[in-house]
Motif scaffolding. Sequence first.
Motif, PDB file in Angstrom:
ATOM      1  N   TYR A 189      -1.243  -2.338  -5.208  1.00  0.00           N
ATOM      2  CA  TYR A 189       0.032  -1.616  -5.330  1.00  0.00           C
ATOM      3  C   TYR A 189       0.473  -1.488  -6.790  1.00  0.00           C
ATOM      4  O   TYR A 189       0.869  -0.407  -7.234  1.00  0.00           O
ATOM      5  CB  TYR A 189       1.138  -2.345  -4.564  1.00  0.00           C
ATOM      6  N   ALA A 190       0.454  -2.596  -7.517  1.00  0.00           N
ATOM      7  CA  ALA A 190       0.978  -2.596  -8.884  1.00  0.00           C
ATOM      8  C   ALA A 190       0.212  -1.622  -9.771  1.00  0.00           C
ATOM      9  O   ALA A 190       0.812  -0.815 -10.494  1.00  0.00           O
ATOM     10  CB  ALA A 190       0.926  -4.006  -9.466  1.00  0.00           C
ATOM     11  N   GLU A 191      -1.118  -1.664  -9.728  1.00  0.00           N
ATOM     12  CA  GLU A 191      -1.922  -0.774 -10.562  1.00  0.00           C
ATOM     13  C   GLU A 191      -1.801   0.672 -10.094  1.00  0.00           C
ATOM     14  O   GLU A 191      -1.742   1.594 -10.905  1.00  0.00           O
ATOM     15  CB  GLU A 191      -3.382  -1.224 -10.565  1.00  0.00           C
ATOM     16  N   ALA A 192      -1.762   0.890  -8.786  1.00  0.00           N
ATOM     17  CA  ALA A 192      -1.611   2.250  -8.255  1.00  0.00           C
ATOM     18  C   ALA A 192      -0.275   2.838  -8.701  1.00  0.00           C
ATOM     19  O   ALA A 192      -0.218   3.991  -9.131  1.00  0.00           O
ATOM     20  CB  ALA A 192      -1.708   2.233  -6.730  1.00  0.00           C
ATOM     21  N   LEU A 204       1.014   7.742   3.151  1.00  0.00           N
ATOM     22  CA  LEU A 204       0.132   7.911   1.996  1.00  0.00           C
ATOM     23  C   LEU A 204      -1.289   7.447   2.311  1.00  0.00           C
ATOM     24  O   LEU A 204      -1.472   6.471   3.039  1.00  0.00           O
ATOM     25  CB  LEU A 204       0.665   7.109   0.806  1.00  0.00           C
ATOM     26  N   PRO A 205      -2.297   8.118   1.741  1.00  0.00           N
ATOM     27  CA  PRO A 205      -3.672   7.658   1.948  1.00  0.00           C
ATOM     28  C   PRO A 205      -3.895   6.330   1.222  1.00  0.00           C
ATOM     29  O   PRO A 205      -3.427   6.141   0.097  1.00  0.00           O
ATOM     30  CB  PRO A 205      -4.523   8.778   1.342  1.00  0.00           C
ATOM     31  N   HIS A 206      -4.560   5.418   1.895  1.00  0.00           N
ATOM     32  CA  HIS A 206      -4.853   4.109   1.306  1.00  0.00           C
ATOM     33  C   HIS A 206      -5.965   3.431   2.104  1.00  0.00           C
ATOM     34  O   HIS A 206      -6.407   3.943   3.126  1.00  0.00           O
ATOM     35  CB  HIS A 206      -3.596   3.229   1.282  1.00  0.00           C
ATOM     36  N   LYS A 247       7.816  -0.276  -5.399  1.00  0.00           N
ATOM     37  CA  LYS A 247       8.654  -0.186  -4.198  1.00  0.00           C
ATOM     38  C   LYS A 247       8.529   1.191  -3.549  1.00  0.00           C
ATOM     39  O   LYS A 247       8.513   1.313  -2.324  1.00  0.00           O
ATOM     40  CB  LYS A 247      10.112  -0.468  -4.570  1.00  0.00           C
ATOM     41  N   TRP A 248       8.429   2.241  -4.371  1.00  0.00           N
ATOM     42  CA  TRP A 248       8.289   3.604  -3.850  1.00  0.00           C
ATOM     43  C   TRP A 248       7.020   3.715  -3.012  1.00  0.00           C
ATOM     44  O   TRP A 248       7.038   4.307  -1.932  1.00  0.00           O
ATOM     45  CB  TRP A 248       8.254   4.586  -5.019  1.00  0.00           C
TER      46      TRP A 248
END
Length: 127
Positions: A54-57, A75-77, A66-67
Motif C-alpha cells: 500500500y505505502a509504495e503504491a 481497484l485492481p490488486h 488511506k485513499w
Amino acid sequence: MEPPTSALSGPSPQRPSHGHTNGNANSGGNDPERFLLLLRHLLDSHDPRVHVDYAEAAHRLGVKEKWLRERIGDLPHRKMGKFVLFSKQDLQTISEMFAVRPATAARTAPTGSPAELRPARSMRRNA
C-alpha cells in the motif's frame, strides 16, 4: 574502463559538456528516442520487486495510503494471503481509471447582448 551495457539501453549516455561543443549538432546522447528508452529502462529497473505494498503504491500514484485502502474493492490488486499487493500493471490500470480527458465539443459563449444577460436572482440586490 567502459561501464557494461545491456541490449536494451546500449552504451551509456554522454554527459553534457557544459557549453563546450565539438561542432556536431547530433553527437551522442542527443537522440530523444534513445533518451526516452534509457529513461524508461532506468525507471523500470529502479525497483526489482514484482509487487509493492500500500505505502509504495500510494507513493507511486501520488495519493494517500488511506485513499487506496478505502477504495480497494474497486481497484485492481493482488491478494496473497492477508497481504494486499500491487503490480506495475495494477498501478497503470488504476492511473488510467481516473484519467480525465477533455470533452471533444468546444464550449460555446453565451448568446445575446450583455443587456439581455442578467445575474441569477440570488445574486441580485433588492432595490
